[in-house]
Enzyme design. Structure first.
Site, PDB file in Angstrom:
ATOM      1  CG  LEU A  49     -51.971  33.071  12.601  1.00 46.41           C
ATOM      2  CD1 LEU A  49     -53.448  32.887  12.960  1.00 46.41           C
ATOM      3  CD2 LEU A  49     -51.775  32.924  11.090  1.00 46.41           C
ATOM      4  CB  THR A  50     -46.459  38.086  12.726  1.00 47.03           C
ATOM      5  OG1 THR A  50     -46.133  37.727  11.372  1.00 47.03           O
ATOM      6  CG2 THR A  50     -45.680  37.209  13.702  1.00 47.03           C
ATOM      7  CB  ILE A  74     -40.676  29.198  16.428  1.00 45.51           C
ATOM      8  CG1 ILE A  74     -40.184  30.613  16.112  1.00 45.51           C
ATOM      9  CG2 ILE A  74     -41.505  28.626  15.284  1.00 45.51           C
ATOM     10  CD1 ILE A  74     -39.113  30.652  15.033  1.00 45.51           C
ATOM     11  CB  ALA A  96     -41.623  30.490  11.653  1.00 47.29           C
ATOM     12  CB  ALA A  97     -38.196  34.103   9.268  1.00 50.85           C
ATOM     13  CB  THR A 146     -32.318  34.871   2.841  1.00 49.15           C
ATOM     14  OG1 THR A 146     -32.118  35.905   1.906  1.00 49.15           O
ATOM     15  CG2 THR A 146     -31.605  35.264   4.139  1.00 49.15           C
ATOM     16  CG  ASP A 147     -30.247  35.938  -2.060  1.00 46.73           C
ATOM     17  OD1 ASP A 147     -30.887  36.524  -1.169  1.00 46.73           O
ATOM     18  OD2 ASP A 147     -30.403  36.183  -3.283  1.00 46.73           O
ATOM     19  CD  GLU A 148     -31.974  40.212   1.879  1.00 49.79           C
ATOM     20  OE1 GLU A 148     -31.625  40.931   2.807  1.00 49.79           O
ATOM     21  OE2 GLU A 148     -33.005  40.407   1.213  1.00 49.79           O
ATOM     22  CE1 TYR A 172     -35.110  37.847   6.830  1.00 51.44           C
ATOM     23  CE2 TYR A 172     -33.851  38.656   4.946  1.00 51.44           C
ATOM     24  CZ  TYR A 172     -34.645  37.688   5.531  1.00 51.44           C
ATOM     25  OH  TYR A 172     -34.981  36.548   4.827  1.00 51.44           O
ATOM     26  CE  LYS A 176     -33.750  33.310   7.365  1.00 49.46           C
ATOM     27  NZ  LYS A 176     -34.878  32.408   7.761  1.00 49.46           N
ATOM     28  CE  LYS A 211     -41.068  40.877   2.746  1.00 52.46           C
ATOM     29  NZ  LYS A 211     -40.896  39.441   2.752  1.00 52.46           N
ATOM     30  CG  LEU A 212     -40.136  45.620  -5.960  1.00 53.25           C
ATOM     31  CD1 LEU A 212     -40.018  47.108  -5.695  1.00 53.25           C
ATOM     32  CD2 LEU A 212     -38.934  45.144  -6.772  1.00 53.25           C
TER      33      LEU A 212
HETATM   34  P1  NAD Z   1     -43.335  35.803   5.549  1.00 52.61           P
HETATM   35  O1  NAD Z   1     -42.963  37.002   6.344  1.00 52.61           O
HETATM   36  O2  NAD Z   1     -44.321  35.942   4.445  1.00 52.61           O
HETATM   37  O3  NAD Z   1     -43.909  34.665   6.523  1.00 52.61           O
HETATM   38  C1  NAD Z   1     -43.341  34.376   7.763  1.00 52.61           C
HETATM   39  C2  NAD Z   1     -44.351  33.555   8.570  1.00 52.61           C
HETATM   40  O4  NAD Z   1     -43.747  33.253   9.830  1.00 52.61           O
HETATM   41  C3  NAD Z   1     -45.663  34.292   8.876  1.00 52.61           C
HETATM   42  O5  NAD Z   1     -46.765  33.448   8.646  1.00 52.61           O
HETATM   43  C4  NAD Z   1     -45.558  34.659  10.341  1.00 52.61           C
HETATM   44  O6  NAD Z   1     -46.808  34.703  11.003  1.00 52.61           O
HETATM   45  C5  NAD Z   1     -44.701  33.510  10.864  1.00 52.61           C
HETATM   46  N1  NAD Z   1     -43.957  33.881  12.075  1.00 52.61           N
HETATM   47  C6  NAD Z   1     -43.226  35.012  12.285  1.00 52.61           C
HETATM   48  N2  NAD Z   1     -42.705  34.991  13.534  1.00 52.61           N
HETATM   49  C7  NAD Z   1     -43.100  33.822  14.099  1.00 52.61           C
HETATM   50  C8  NAD Z   1     -42.857  33.213  15.361  1.00 52.61           C
HETATM   51  N3  NAD Z   1     -42.104  33.814  16.284  1.00 52.61           N
HETATM   52  N4  NAD Z   1     -43.389  32.003  15.608  1.00 52.61           N
HETATM   53  C9  NAD Z   1     -44.160  31.390  14.680  1.00 52.61           C
HETATM   54  N5  NAD Z   1     -44.424  31.919  13.473  1.00 52.61           N
HETATM   55  C10 NAD Z   1     -43.898  33.117  13.183  1.00 52.61           C
HETATM   56  O7  NAD Z   1     -41.953  35.197   5.037  1.00 52.61           O
HETATM   57  P2  NAD Z   1     -41.628  34.456   3.665  1.00 52.61           P
HETATM   58  O8  NAD Z   1     -41.292  35.462   2.646  1.00 52.61           O
HETATM   59  O9  NAD Z   1     -42.656  33.450   3.408  1.00 52.61           O
HETATM   60  O10 NAD Z   1     -40.265  33.731   4.066  1.00 52.61           O
HETATM   61  C11 NAD Z   1     -40.264  32.427   4.638  1.00 52.61           C
HETATM   62  C12 NAD Z   1     -38.830  32.026   4.926  1.00 52.61           C
HETATM   63  O11 NAD Z   1     -38.082  32.022   3.719  1.00 52.61           O
HETATM   64  C13 NAD Z   1     -38.102  32.973   5.860  1.00 52.61           C
HETATM   65  O12 NAD Z   1     -37.271  32.221   6.693  1.00 52.61           O
HETATM   66  C14 NAD Z   1     -37.266  33.841   4.941  1.00 52.61           C
HETATM   67  O13 NAD Z   1     -36.108  34.298   5.598  1.00 52.61           O
HETATM   68  C15 NAD Z   1     -36.945  32.867   3.838  1.00 52.61           C
HETATM   69  N6  NAD Z   1     -36.728  33.439   2.498  1.00 52.61           N
HETATM   70  C16 NAD Z   1     -37.626  34.306   1.952  1.00 52.61           C
HETATM   71  C17 NAD Z   1     -37.426  34.792   0.652  1.00 52.61           C
HETATM   72  C18 NAD Z   1     -38.405  35.718  -0.016  1.00 52.61           C
HETATM   73  O14 NAD Z   1     -38.095  36.223  -1.106  1.00 52.61           O
HETATM   74  N7  NAD Z   1     -39.561  35.980   0.553  1.00 52.61           N
HETATM   75  C19 NAD Z   1     -36.288  34.393  -0.057  1.00 52.61           C
HETATM   76  C20 NAD Z   1     -35.389  33.516   0.547  1.00 52.61           C
HETATM   77  C21 NAD Z   1     -35.617  33.035   1.825  1.00 52.61           C
HETATM   78  O1  DAU Z   2     -33.006  37.884  -1.368  1.00 55.82           O
HETATM   79  C1  DAU Z   2     -33.950  37.183  -0.613  1.00 55.82           C
HETATM   80  C2  DAU Z   2     -34.745  38.131   0.231  1.00 55.82           C
HETATM   81  O2  DAU Z   2     -35.662  38.796  -0.645  1.00 55.82           O
HETATM   82  C3  DAU Z   2     -35.507  37.472   1.370  1.00 55.82           C
HETATM   83  O3  DAU Z   2     -34.583  36.911   2.262  1.00 55.82           O
HETATM   84  C4  DAU Z   2     -36.390  38.473   2.101  1.00 55.82           C
HETATM   85  O4  DAU Z   2     -37.156  37.812   3.078  1.00 55.82           O
HETATM   86  C5  DAU Z   2     -37.306  39.128   1.091  1.00 55.82           C
HETATM   87  O5  DAU Z   2     -38.091  40.108   1.722  1.00 55.82           O
HETATM   88  C6  DAU Z   2     -36.509  39.742  -0.042  1.00 55.82           C
HETATM   89  O6  DAU Z   2     -35.740  40.858   0.434  1.00 55.82           O
HETATM   90  P1  DAU Z   2     -35.565  42.183  -0.427  1.00 55.82           P
HETATM   91  O7  DAU Z   2     -35.188  43.297   0.459  1.00 55.82           O
HETATM   92  O8  DAU Z   2     -34.699  41.930  -1.614  1.00 55.82           O
HETATM   93  O9  DAU Z   2     -37.075  42.317  -0.960  1.00 55.82           O
HETATM   94  P2  DAU Z   2     -38.050  43.561  -1.161  1.00 55.82           P
HETATM   95  O10 DAU Z   2     -39.244  43.068  -1.880  1.00 55.82           O
HETATM   96  O11 DAU Z   2     -38.265  44.315   0.110  1.00 55.82           O
HETATM   97  O12 DAU Z   2     -37.213  44.504  -2.132  1.00 55.82           O
HETATM   98  C7  DAU Z   2     -36.738  44.053  -3.382  1.00 55.82           C
HETATM   99  C8  DAU Z   2     -35.895  45.166  -3.985  1.00 55.82           C
HETATM  100  O13 DAU Z   2     -36.749  46.277  -4.305  1.00 55.82           O
HETATM  101  C9  DAU Z   2     -34.843  45.722  -3.042  1.00 55.82           C
HETATM  102  O14 DAU Z   2     -33.679  46.077  -3.798  1.00 55.82           O
HETATM  103  C10 DAU Z   2     -35.473  46.991  -2.464  1.00 55.82           C
HETATM  104  C11 DAU Z   2     -36.357  47.461  -3.608  1.00 55.82           C
HETATM  105  N1  DAU Z   2     -37.591  48.150  -3.218  1.00 55.82           N
HETATM  106  C12 DAU Z   2     -38.413  47.540  -2.322  1.00 55.82           C
HETATM  107  C13 DAU Z   2     -39.596  48.148  -1.923  1.00 55.82           C
HETATM  108  C14 DAU Z   2     -40.507  47.487  -0.928  1.00 55.82           C
HETATM  109  C15 DAU Z   2     -37.930  49.388  -3.775  1.00 55.82           C
HETATM  110  O15 DAU Z   2     -37.180  49.939  -4.616  1.00 55.82           O
HETATM  111  N2  DAU Z   2     -39.075  49.988  -3.382  1.00 55.82           N
HETATM  112  C16 DAU Z   2     -39.923  49.430  -2.462  1.00 55.82           C
HETATM  113  O16 DAU Z   2     -40.952  50.064  -2.121  1.00 55.82           O
END
Ligand code: NAD
Ligand code: DAU
Length: 371
Positions: A49-50, A74, A96-97, A146-148, A172, A176, A211-212
């Site tokens: 619960l960050t 974790i 978790a991440a 992630t694809d990143e 980040y 990963k 997030k965006l």
């Molecule tokens: P998020 O940030 O919304 O959620 C992460 C969760 O992990 C939170 O509930 C947080 O409390 C928990 N957490 C963080 N640190 C922790 C710790 N040390 N121990 C236990 N819990 C912890 O993330 P998300 O967007 O749901 O992403 C989930 C996973 O998917 C991540 O591994 C991320 O890299 C991956 N991912 C995300 C995206 C995306 O677009 N959001 C895309 C591809 C992969």
């Molecule tokens: O590609 C997968 C990844 O997507 C995940 O691994 C990450 O956990 C997730 O956060 C996401 O990363 P991005 O950096 O791509 O997502 P974000 O929503 O932060 O940004 C999406 C795009 O929009 C990126 O090119 C940056 C841009 N952006 C983002 C924000 C927050 C803006 O232009 N303005 C903004 O204010």
């Protein structure tokens, strides 16, 4: 439920699954997906619960006999050892991440701790548990990534494949990438049945407001500027979170240990075009807006340092080997998402806390609009 899911549910032995990060965005969607589709399974959520975790996301499951929420880190080996043993866990879905690129630029420490050390701790604990239980072939450790990790594509490059070399560009994505390498090494060295998935950008319900996509929707509702980084020409490949959850389910049931699977929506869009689409949808769906048309709020701001230009996923392996394809189009998924944010203000309003305002100020406060 689809026919193949029904078939799977009828013929399968119930699992005892530990879902890390289950109170976060994708994690909570995945927990709901799992509890809906596999009612006979034991589901244990471990989440610290960050700022990104929210127990409210799981409120409808609290009190159910097969569901347990544990607040914990974790990196806490003793806690994980006892949870795996006590709950007889046979499946780990590790979500978790620390997940936000901008936060990793402001402060990378937590990313190394959680993403690298935390993943290592889980793998090591699960390995010992698996050995104690005589190495059952049915055990699985799904590492969600992630694809990143593949870095940035040029305009004419082919999309990322599972064989694309790693080239992470942010703290980040580097953290990963480190965790992916550990998950891979545990399969090759110890035979631990790990599987890695690398997914593109998700969107949908329970997405934290920084997030965006949620940020733009909420700022439109509040009449605040819509900050687009740089020239807005960066490309992301968007996938509806429900499709990601179905993909993870498919990989857990049918994926091969030791393999990597790329998951993506085949929806490459420039950031600025996505923001235009969000503005149009908000203008159509929101009954009242402080500024209409909302695209007047778009503000180009200083670019994110090291901002990757383009991501795109080739999900052929998922389709051909495992039969998974996304069900939502970008239009249907964005519409659903916006409707969810309009109907769930009581979910996101409390998240715009003092901590959020401080973060917002740090990222956007000192940058001058450049348009
Ligand atoms: P998020 O940030 O919304 O959620 C992460 C969760 O992990 C939170 O509930 C947080 O409390 C928990 N957490 C963080 N640190 C922790 C710790 N040390 N121990 C236990 N819990 C912890 O993330 P998300 O967007 O749901 O992403 C989930 C996973 O998917 C991540 O591994 C991320 O890299 C991956 N991912 C995300 C995206 C995306 O677009 N959001 C895309 C591809 C992969
Ligand atoms: O590609 C997968 C990844 O997507 C995940 O691994 C990450 O956990 C997730 O956060 C996401 O990363 P991005 O950096 O791509 O997502 P974000 O929503 O932060 O940004 C999406 C795009 O929009 C990126 O090119 C940056 C841009 N952006 C983002 C924000 C927050 C803006 O232009 N303005 C903004 O204010």
């Amino acid at each position: 439920m689809t026919d193949s899911q029904q078939e799977r549910t009828q013929s399968r032995k119930p699992r005892r699954i530990l879902i890390t990060g289950g109170a976060g965005f994708i994690g909570s969607n995945f927990v709901h997906h799992w509890c809906t589709n596999y009612e006979g399974d034991r589901v244990v959520v471990l989440d610290a619960l960050t700022y990104a975790g929210n127990r409210q996301n799981l409120a409808s499951l609290e009190g159910k006999a097969n569901f347990r929420f544990v607040r914990g880190n974790i990196c806490d080996r003793a806690l994980i050892d006892s949870l795996l043993r006590e709950e007889k866990i046979d499946t780990v879905a590790h979500l978790a991440a620390e997940s936000h690129v901008d936060r990793s630029i402001l402060g990378p420490d937590a990313f190394i701790q959680t993403n690298v050390v935390g993943t290592f701790t889980l793998l090591e604990s699960f390995r010992h548990h698996w050995i104690e239980e005589k190495q059952p072939a049915t055990y699985r450790f799904l590492h969600v990534s992630t694809d990143e990790v593949y870095g940035s594509l040029e305009p004419d490059d082919p999309p990322f494949r599972e064989t694309t070399p790693y080239a992470p560009n942010s703290p980040y994505s580097a953290s990963k990438a480190g965790s992916d390498h550990l998950a891979r090494a545990y399969y090759h060295t110890y035979g631990l049945p790990t599987i890695i998935t690398n997914c593109s950008n998700n969107y949908g319900p329970y997405h934290f407001p920084e997030k965006l996509i949620p940020l733009m929707c909420i700022n439109i509702l509040l009449g605040k500027p819509l900050p687009v980084y740089g020239d807005g020409q960066n490309i992301r490949d968007w996938l509806y979170v429900g499709d990601h959850c179905r993909a993870l389910d498919t990989v857990l049931h049918r994926g091969r240990p030791g393999e990597t699977y790329n998951i993506g929506g085949n929806n490459e869009v420039k950031n600025i075009d996505l923001v235009y689409r969000l503005c149009e949808l908000m203008d159509e769906l929101a009954p009242e807006l402080p500024m209409r048309p909302s695209r007047q709020l778009i503000t180009f701001v200083k670019d994110r340092p090291g901002h990757d230009r383009r991501y795109a996923i080739d999900a052929t392996k998922m389709r051909q080997e495992l039969g998974w394809t996304p069900q939502e189009t970008l239009s249907s998924g964005l519409r659903k998402t916006i409707e969810w944010y309009l109907n769930n203000r009581n979910w996101w309003q409390p998240l715009l806390s003092q901590e959020y305002q401080t973060y917002y100020q740090k990222v956007y406060g000192q940058v001058e609009p450049v348009n």
